[in-house]
Design a protein around this motif. Sequence first.
Motif, PDB file in Angstrom:
ATOM      1  N   TYR A 224       0.459  91.481  27.561  1.00  0.00           N
ATOM      2  CA  TYR A 224       0.273  92.913  27.194  1.00  0.00           C
ATOM      3  C   TYR A 224       1.636  93.380  27.003  1.00  0.00           C
ATOM      4  O   TYR A 224       2.329  93.625  28.392  1.00  0.00           O
ATOM      5  CB  TYR A 224      -0.595  93.876  28.075  1.00  0.00           C
ATOM      6  N   ASN A 225       2.351  93.420  25.794  1.00  0.00           N
ATOM      7  CA  ASN A 225       3.886  93.951  25.741  1.00  0.00           C
ATOM      8  C   ASN A 225       4.549  93.235  26.567  1.00  0.00           C
ATOM      9  O   ASN A 225       5.403  93.591  27.384  1.00  0.00           O
ATOM     10  CB  ASN A 225       3.705  95.275  25.937  1.00  0.00           C
ATOM     11  N   GLU A 226       4.566  91.711  26.301  1.00  0.00           N
ATOM     12  CA  GLU A 226       5.192  90.819  27.125  1.00  0.00           C
ATOM     13  C   GLU A 226       6.480  90.364  26.078  1.00  0.00           C
ATOM     14  O   GLU A 226       7.071  89.261  26.527  1.00  0.00           O
ATOM     15  CB  GLU A 226       4.759  89.833  27.600  1.00  0.00           C
ATOM     16  N   ALA A 227       6.868  90.960  25.158  1.00  0.00           N
ATOM     17  CA  ALA A 227       7.873  90.463  24.186  1.00  0.00           C
ATOM     18  C   ALA A 227       9.140  90.083  24.820  1.00  0.00           C
ATOM     19  O   ALA A 227       9.806  89.252  24.327  1.00  0.00           O
ATOM     20  CB  ALA A 227       7.979  91.532  22.924  1.00  0.00           C
ATOM     21  N   ASP A 228       9.562  90.840  26.125  1.00  0.00           N
ATOM     22  CA  ASP A 228      10.917  90.583  26.552  1.00  0.00           C
ATOM     23  C   ASP A 228      10.896  89.184  27.218  1.00  0.00           C
ATOM     24  O   ASP A 228      12.062  88.549  27.481  1.00  0.00           O
ATOM     25  CB  ASP A 228      11.135  91.615  27.510  1.00  0.00           C
ATOM     26  N   LEU A 229       9.769  88.658  27.715  1.00  0.00           N
ATOM     27  CA  LEU A 229      10.115  87.384  28.196  1.00  0.00           C
ATOM     28  C   LEU A 229       8.847  86.220  27.741  1.00  0.00           C
ATOM     29  O   LEU A 229       8.693  84.953  28.423  1.00  0.00           O
ATOM     30  CB  LEU A 229       9.327  87.797  29.819  1.00  0.00           C
TER      31      LEU A 229
ATOM     32  N   ALA B 227       8.481  84.317  25.245  1.00  0.00           N
ATOM     33  CA  ALA B 227       8.971  83.212  24.548  1.00  0.00           C
ATOM     34  C   ALA B 227       9.745  82.092  25.884  1.00  0.00           C
ATOM     35  O   ALA B 227       9.340  81.025  25.735  1.00  0.00           O
ATOM     36  CB  ALA B 227      10.060  83.664  23.463  1.00  0.00           C
ATOM     37  N   ARG B 228      10.303  82.895  26.516  1.00  0.00           N
ATOM     38  CA  ARG B 228      10.953  81.968  27.611  1.00  0.00           C
ATOM     39  C   ARG B 228       9.866  81.478  28.552  1.00  0.00           C
ATOM     40  O   ARG B 228      10.094  80.081  28.955  1.00  0.00           O
ATOM     41  CB  ARG B 228      11.769  82.710  28.532  1.00  0.00           C
ATOM     42  N   THR B 229       8.855  82.111  28.836  1.00  0.00           N
ATOM     43  CA  THR B 229       7.826  81.708  29.509  1.00  0.00           C
ATOM     44  C   THR B 229       7.102  80.433  28.824  1.00  0.00           C
ATOM     45  O   THR B 229       6.710  79.431  29.612  1.00  0.00           O
ATOM     46  CB  THR B 229       6.767  82.902  29.952  1.00  0.00           C
ATOM     47  N   LEU B 230       6.723  80.579  27.466  1.00  0.00           N
ATOM     48  CA  LEU B 230       6.218  79.536  26.985  1.00  0.00           C
ATOM     49  C   LEU B 230       6.909  78.243  26.985  1.00  0.00           C
ATOM     50  O   LEU B 230       6.372  77.200  27.267  1.00  0.00           O
ATOM     51  CB  LEU B 230       5.722  80.004  25.535  1.00  0.00           C
ATOM     52  N   ARG B 231       8.100  78.503  26.642  1.00  0.00           N
ATOM     53  CA  ARG B 231       9.129  77.145  26.543  1.00  0.00           C
ATOM     54  C   ARG B 231       9.091  76.502  27.897  1.00  0.00           C
ATOM     55  O   ARG B 231       8.694  75.395  28.150  1.00  0.00           O
ATOM     56  CB  ARG B 231      10.569  77.566  25.973  1.00  0.00           C
ATOM     57  N   GLN B 232       9.134  77.383  28.990  1.00  0.00           N
ATOM     58  CA  GLN B 232       9.301  76.457  30.301  1.00  0.00           C
ATOM     59  C   GLN B 232       7.921  75.838  30.414  1.00  0.00           C
ATOM     60  O   GLN B 232       7.939  74.813  31.149  1.00  0.00           O
ATOM     61  CB  GLN B 232       9.516  77.715  31.483  1.00  0.00           C
ATOM     62  N   THR B 233       6.753  76.516  30.215  1.00  0.00           N
ATOM     63  CA  THR B 233       5.418  76.094  30.362  1.00  0.00           C
ATOM     64  C   THR B 233       5.442  74.907  29.801  1.00  0.00           C
ATOM     65  O   THR B 233       4.962  73.615  30.270  1.00  0.00           O
ATOM     66  CB  THR B 233       4.356  77.110  30.223  1.00  0.00           C
TER      67      THR B 233
END
Length: 252
Positions: free
Chosen positions: A27-32, A34-40
Amino acid sequence: MAQSPTSLANEGLRRSPVELEVVIPAYNEADLIARTLRQTVAFLESQRWSSRVVVVDNGSVDDTGLLVRQVARECGGAVPVVLLGCSCQGKGAAVRRGMLSGTSKFTGFFDADLATPVETLTAAMEHLEAGVGAVIATRHAPGSTFVRSQPLGRRVGGGAFRILTKSMVQGISDTQCGFKFFERDVLTRAMVRCRTSGFAFDVELLQRIQRDGDRIVEIPVAWTDGPGSTFHPLRDGISSFAAVLQMNRLLP
């Protein structure tokens, strides 16, 4: 430009079978995000299990959905990233939509801020493949550490919540840590009967799993508080306490 939940509703519903699906409620996670998905994705690509990441957009009004699509196009490899919409409010509703819409042998969720390291999946999968029904991270058992602690108000509220729920989920030190993974049949049997949709949904889900006679294992973790958490102590804390107080009347 952000997309509406309706436009996202049918994305990713037809998914090929994999061994593990990781659901990330957002929910409104635009700040993080992309980084989380790349790490995952980078972690999952190095594992022996086939896997997929499912982001459930819970009515975001920022660019969360757009960024998920961008990362999905970037990755496009052995670990697909798909996007689902969820028009029902509440983290529990988003997690439910993501997990029940899949067919993987194992599934679960973690929070978009990666407060629990993605590498925790290695130990979780070892337990699940050995026949455990549910594996959850804990911040309050021997061996757990806080890399960055929560603010005092949230620590006090969390302590009170643990006292309230201690008798409801036996032998579990931390019902609220945002990292939980399950064997598919165990999850489905319990979750289709869950009625709680907010932050307290974890308590009902774990309680139903225990009542079904399935085993829950806790894994101590090095946990980092996310300063951008969408949990609001006053608003969500009050509703979570109220939901738990009503829960025993909901369970048969």
